[in-house]
Enzyme design. Structure first.
Site, PDB file in Angstrom:
ATOM      1  N   HIS A 276       0.739  -1.197   0.152  1.00  0.00           N
ATOM      2  CA  HIS A 276       0.102   0.011  -0.129  1.00  0.00           C
ATOM      3  C   HIS A 276       0.885   1.328   0.062  1.00  0.00           C
ATOM      4  CE1 HIS A 276       0.982   1.121   4.130  1.00  0.00           C
ATOM      5  NE2 HIS A 276       0.825  -0.278   4.522  1.00  0.00           N
TER       6      HIS A 276
ATOM      7  N   GLU B  47      -2.091  -6.523   7.985  1.00  0.00           N
ATOM      8  CA  GLU B  47      -0.954  -6.547   8.752  1.00  0.00           C
ATOM      9  C   GLU B  47      -1.005  -6.992   9.930  1.00  0.00           C
ATOM     10  OE1 GLU B  47       2.178  -6.857   8.650  1.00  0.00           O
ATOM     11  OE2 GLU B  47       2.970  -5.060   7.793  1.00  0.00           O
TER      12      GLU B  47
END
Length: 211
Positions: A11, A84
């Site tokens: 990202h 994550e």
């Protein structure tokens, strides 16, 4: 033999990245203005693939990156297992502060077995990442999706590739810049036999050639 290709993309930048915060799965930050601008620059200078299927982490920074990099994709699938790792009590704290904390040093030592309060154990995280990669390729093979992208987090990409990719490399050798990543591929025989993928390219195309 038919190959199945997956583009793993980290990202874009968030305010937490710029401020040196330790941001994991417990902090859902959007991209910052600088992160959006950087992605626009990358798209203008380099060539991203254009798959119709894009998998993303559920966190805002990954979903927004997918929208900016792959706006024409007809199938965007949010996969919770791509989030994550959670950092528990260390989440959102400044790295310059954490490096002075002895408990953080224990957390960074893979041999210690220490898990801070509220954090995801490292072994659980790595098992989740490998399983997520396996399930993405199983979906692609069964649905005959020969090319897809996956927008997720740096730690997830490093874990996936350190465990499942050829050539064999340590996790830190699979680090990716924001908005960048790797293309991996496999075929049915290789997948059924070894559950391995081959890293074949850097994304976006041409990114490292101007370094």
């Amino acid at each position: 033999m038919k190959t199945f290709k997956l583009h793993l993309i980290r990202h874009g930048l968030t305010r937490g990245n710029l401020e040196g915060l330790y941001v994991g799965g417990g902090t859902d930050l959007p991209l910052c203005d600088e992160g959006r601008q950087d992605l626009a620059v990358l798209k203008s200078r380099f060539a991203y693939p254009a798959p119709d299927t894009v998998f993303t982490s559920p966190l805002a920074r990954a979903v927004e990156t997918a929208e900016l990099l792959f706006p024409a994709a007809g199938h965007k699938l949010v996969v919770p297992a791509l989030r994550e790792a959670g950092f528990g009590v260390f989440e959102g704290r400044r790295m310059e502060e954490l490096v002075k904390d002895p408990d953080f040093a224990r957390w960074m030592d893979p041999t210690s077995g220490f898990v801070p309060e509220g954090a995801e154990p490292a072994a659980d995280f790595h098992a989740r990442c490998a399983d997520a990669l396996h399930k993405l390729f199983e979906y692609m093979i069964r649905a005959q999706v020969t090319e897809a992208a996956c927008v997720t987090h740096g730690g997830v990409i490093m874990s996936m590739l350190a465990q499942c990719a050829l050539p064999r490399r340590r996790a830190e050798q699979w680090m990716a810049d924001p908005g960048c990543g790797y293309t991996v591929q496999t075929d049915v025989a290789m997948w059924m036999r070894d559950r391995l993928v081959e890293a074949v390219a850097i994304q976006p195309a041409g990114y490292l050639e101007e370094e």
